[in-house]
Design a protein around this motif. Structure first.
Motif: not given
Lengths: 351, 99
Positions: B94-97
């Motif tokens: 999962r991409a997180t910022v």
């Protein structure tokens, strides 16, 4: 479309014709209420045997199917068996399937004429009903022998695991599956409806073995599909003035009694009985259509057959069609009487 | 196959009479019904509305008749699939910022 004059379109009805239509309507309704479809296929040739022109027979039959399906589906909805969302999705796809079926029919008609088209319909009848009917029958016998609760087919379980967008959830049917597996079932239902006028012979097994619904939910949901498709078809026929409302209402008088008895019957019996009735009818109807094939093969010059033989085979074919419906009705009523009501079972009160 | 409680005789009689009246009307006015239905077009509504009306009146009569005769449903337990396919777990990263 063949537009008939009013004098030839609408026949004079006598008492024996009315009684015949009422009884066939009742038995057809009983079977439809129980297995979701398949009760009306005898009526078109039955009406034609009374002298009703083919198009009027098809139109009047269709016009009785959708109110029957409506009443049956409302009854079975009250028993918690109908998945309306699933029915509406499949009906929408079946609508596309009907259009494809009509295109194929017209293509064959242009290529080989009426006899070729009739042969295509009979071959479709025999192939589809023998293959699907055998699968349903074998499964029904296995379920009857094991006496266990109905299991979801392994193919359906595998398909349900594939996460292919868009995924659709059907709460009443208790299944979650990709729309891309729903699409072929709906298309095939419509295609068969346009070809042999009984889409449910593919729709119900498709819901059971491809989507993973139970026989109860599949047969009840098929009534929703039949209602939507029947209403659309009836409006189309009514716009051309082809419906003999008297024939429709006489059949409806019997079928509304039958369809509710069939719906009640589903709560009496074990689920595999739905498959047994459906498999038996499909296999006998396949046999019936097999008897009709020499006539079309003869017309195409592919077989040498005398007129007397064709006339005899036509009668045998119709007799087997009626027999299939009677067998279905006897199994339903017999199993209802056998099952009766367990003394401790709660009674459903319905409006 | 027997029903418990009071049988809806009044409802049966009401819808039974309604059904008989409708069928008698069709018998009496069959010529007008047939010729009007045969026109098609805007008259499409006539046969369709007629069968809906019969579905309601005669359908209710038919259902009540079975009830009065003691042929009613055994149970209303919703049918469920025996086994449901487990929902596949999303194992993709999962991409997180982080601001």
């Amino acid at each position: 479309m063949d537009m008939l004059s009013e004098a030839t379109r609408f026949i004079q009805l006598d008492a024996s014709g009315i009684i015949f239509l009422f009884i066939v309507g009742f038995i057809g309704g009983l079977v439809s209420g129980f297995i979701g479809s398949g009760g009306a296929f005898v009526l078109t040739p039955g009406m034609m045997s009374l002298g009703v022109p083919g198009t009027v027979a098809v139109a009047s039959n269709m016009c009785h199917k959708f109110p029957k399906a409506l009443v049956g589906s409302i009854k079975r909805y009250r028993y918690g068996q109908v998945d309306i969302k699933l029915g509406l999705y499949l009906a929408a796809f079946a609508g596309v399937g009907v259009q494809i079926g009509i295109k194929i029919q017209n293509f064959i008609l242009g290529l080989w004429g009426q006899a070729g088209s009739d042969l295509y319909v009979s071959v479709s009848f025999v192939v589809v009903l023998v293959v699907v009917g055998s699968i349903v029958m074998v499964d029904a016998i296995k379920s009857a022998r094991s006496c266990s609760e109905e299991q979801v087919c392994s193919l359906a379980l595998r398909l349900q695991k594939i996460e292919l967008w868009p995924m659709l959830t059907f709460k009443k049917a208790n299944l979650r599956i990709s729309m891309w597996f729903l699409l072929p079932v709906g298309l095939a239902t419509g295609l068969l409806a346009a070809t042999i006028a009984v889409g449910g012979f593919v729709g119900v097994p498709g819901m059971i073995y491809i989507l993973g619904a139970t026989s109860l939910v599949a047969s009840a949901t098929e009534l929703v599909i039949a209602f939507v498709m029947g209403l659309a078809g009836s409006i189309n026929w009514a716009m051309h003035g082809m419906i003999d409302i008297r024939l429709t209402l006489i059949i409806l008088a019997g079928s509304l009694l039958g369809v509710q008895l069939g719906a009640i019957g589903t709560t009496f019996v074990k689920e595999h009985m739905i498959k047994i009735v459906m498999g038996s009818i499909m296999l006998i109807v396949a046999l019936s259509r097999g008897f009709a094939m020499p006539k079309y093969l003869g017309k195409l010059g592919l077989m040498d057959v005398s007129e007397a033989t064709v006339a005899l085979l036509d009668k045998v074919s119709f007799a087997f069609m009626v027999f299939s419906l009677v067998v279905g009705a006897v199994i339903i009523l017999g199993s209802m009487i056998r099952a009766k009501r367990p003394a401790a079972a709660p009674v459903a009160q319905e409006a | 196959m027997h029903a418990k409680g009071k049988k809806p005789m009044g409802k049966l009689l009401l819808y039974g009479l309604g059904s008989v009246a409708l069928y008698a009307a069709v018998y009496q006015f069959q010529d007008i019904l047939l010729t009007t239905s045969a026109r098609g077009g805007a008259y499409t509504v006539l046969p369709i509305a007629t069968v809906f009306l019969f579905s309601w009146i005669h359908g209710t009569f038919a259902g009540t008749l079975w009830e009065v005769l003691g042929v009613t449903a055994v149970h209303k337990a919703p049918a469920k699939t025996a086994v449901q396919a487990p929902v596949r777990k999303d194992t993709r990263p999962r991409a997180t910022v982080n601001a």
